[in-house]
Design an enzyme around this catalytic site. Structure first.
Site, PDB file in Angstrom:
ATOM      1  N   ASP A  30       0.834  -1.208   0.000  1.00 30.62           N
ATOM      2  CA  ASP A  30       0.000   0.000   0.000  1.00 30.62           C
ATOM      3  C   ASP A  30       0.870   1.260   0.000  1.00 30.62           C
ATOM      4  O   ASP A  30       0.367   2.375  -0.081  1.00 30.62           O
ATOM      5  CB  ASP A  30      -1.015  -0.004   1.161  1.00 30.62           C
ATOM      6  N   ASP A  69      -1.065  -6.263  -0.233  1.00 33.04           N
ATOM      7  CA  ASP A  69      -1.156  -5.554   1.041  1.00 33.04           C
ATOM      8  C   ASP A  69      -2.605  -5.119   1.251  1.00 33.04           C
ATOM      9  O   ASP A  69      -3.174  -4.432   0.387  1.00 33.04           O
ATOM     10  CB  ASP A  69      -0.264  -4.304   0.943  1.00 33.04           C
ATOM     11  N   LYS A  97      -1.178  -9.372   3.089  1.00 30.26           N
ATOM     12  CA  LYS A  97      -0.437  -8.855   4.246  1.00 30.26           C
ATOM     13  C   LYS A  97      -1.338  -7.933   5.057  1.00 30.26           C
ATOM     14  O   LYS A  97      -2.104  -7.153   4.477  1.00 30.26           O
ATOM     15  CB  LYS A  97       0.820  -8.101   3.793  1.00 30.26           C
ATOM     16  N   GLU A  99      -1.375  -5.351   8.766  1.00 27.17           N
ATOM     17  CA  GLU A  99      -0.502  -4.640   9.704  1.00 27.17           C
ATOM     18  C   GLU A  99      -1.006  -4.737  11.137  1.00 27.17           C
ATOM     19  O   GLU A  99      -2.205  -4.587  11.383  1.00 27.17           O
ATOM     20  CB  GLU A  99      -0.457  -3.141   9.346  1.00 27.17           C
ATOM     21  N   GLU A 157       9.402  -3.898  10.622  1.00 22.72           N
ATOM     22  CA  GLU A 157       9.782  -2.600  10.047  1.00 22.72           C
ATOM     23  C   GLU A 157      10.294  -1.669  11.136  1.00 22.72           C
ATOM     24  O   GLU A 157       9.614  -1.455  12.157  1.00 22.72           O
ATOM     25  CB  GLU A 157       8.574  -1.976   9.315  1.00 22.72           C
TER      26      GLU A 157
END
Ligand code: KIV
Length: 241
Positions: A30, A69, A97, A99, A157
């Site tokens: 994204d 994403d 994916k 988050e 990250e």
């Protein structure tokens, strides 16, 4: 041990390029919101745009696995996550994916045989600005919980190397780092950043290594084209019918 190489691609030509380079995983991230659409935040991109990008990448028929994403608010509940993940699979993705500490979502997807990549540390969809996450206990607990919930990989990250090493040694699934040091099972960078095609020249975070400067080359090429037109050098006889 061989490392996993993941790179973003958002369109047909970049998917062809990274696949020809032999990478393992294409992430239709994204980050396309900032990098390609010039948006301020990844929160601004939605399912419809992400589906267009996934379809473009899938048309390249890469040997690499395609991970889509899931954009902001597309996985707020297990039900919406499942419905939207199915749209990505139909568009050509092999996995999705998500988050943050979203164990319920990861569980719902993996139970339905949808492979999921987790993402902890700095979270662009929820953190106001990039910061290095240093709470080791919280990070390790999140990683373990996401693995238990069925994630097949986890992106780390902006995590200090010491912590990412500990997480990588603890988990049985691979960790993919960005700004998380060398002990992860794999690494990921944004395609436009690594080839120097990012419109924002000031984007130079410590974790980034630029392997080319394609923006500089492109500006020089377009300038030469404009000059050739003014000087009557283009189109030449061989470019005319
Ligand atoms: O959107 C993205 O490109 C990402 C990677 C930086 C991991 O989430």
């Amino acid at each position: 041990m061989t490392k996993i190489v993941m790179v973003t691609a958002y369109d047909y030509p970049s998917a062809k390029i990274v696949d020809e380079a032999g990478i393992d995983i294409i992430l239709v991230g994204d980050s396309v919101a900032n990098v390609v659409h010039g948006m301020k935040s990844t929160r601004e991109i939605g399912m419809n745009e992400m589906l267009v990008h996934v379809k473009a990448v899938a048309r390249a028929e890469p040997k690499a696995m395609i991970i889509a994403d899931m954009p902001y608010r597309s996985y707020s509940t297990p039900k919406t996550a499942l419905a939207n993940a199915k749209k990505f699979l139909k568009a050509g993705a092999n996995a999705v994916k998500i988050e943050g500490q979203k164990q319920k979502i990861a569980k719902a997807l993996s139970k339905n045989k949808i492979r999921v990549m987790g993402h902890i540390g700095y979270l662009p969809q929820s953190d106001a600005k990039p910061i290095v996450k240093k709470d080791a206990e919280k990070l390790i607990d999140s990683a373990i919980a996401l693995e238990k919930a069925g994630c097949s990989w986890i992106v780390l990250e902006l995590v200090p190397e010491k912590i990412s090493r500990l997480i990588s040694d603890t988990l049985t699934i691979p960790t993919i780092g960005i700004g998380a040091g060398k002990y992860c099972a794999g690494q990921v960078l944004v395609f436009h950043d690594l080839v120097g095609l990012n419109a924002d020249d000031s984007f130079n975070p410590r974790f980034l290594k630029k392997y080319a400067n394609l923006k500089k080359d492109a500006v020089a090429a377009v300038k030469k084209y404009a000059k050739d037109i003014q000087e009557g050098k283009f189109p030449a006889k061989k470019n005319s019918y």
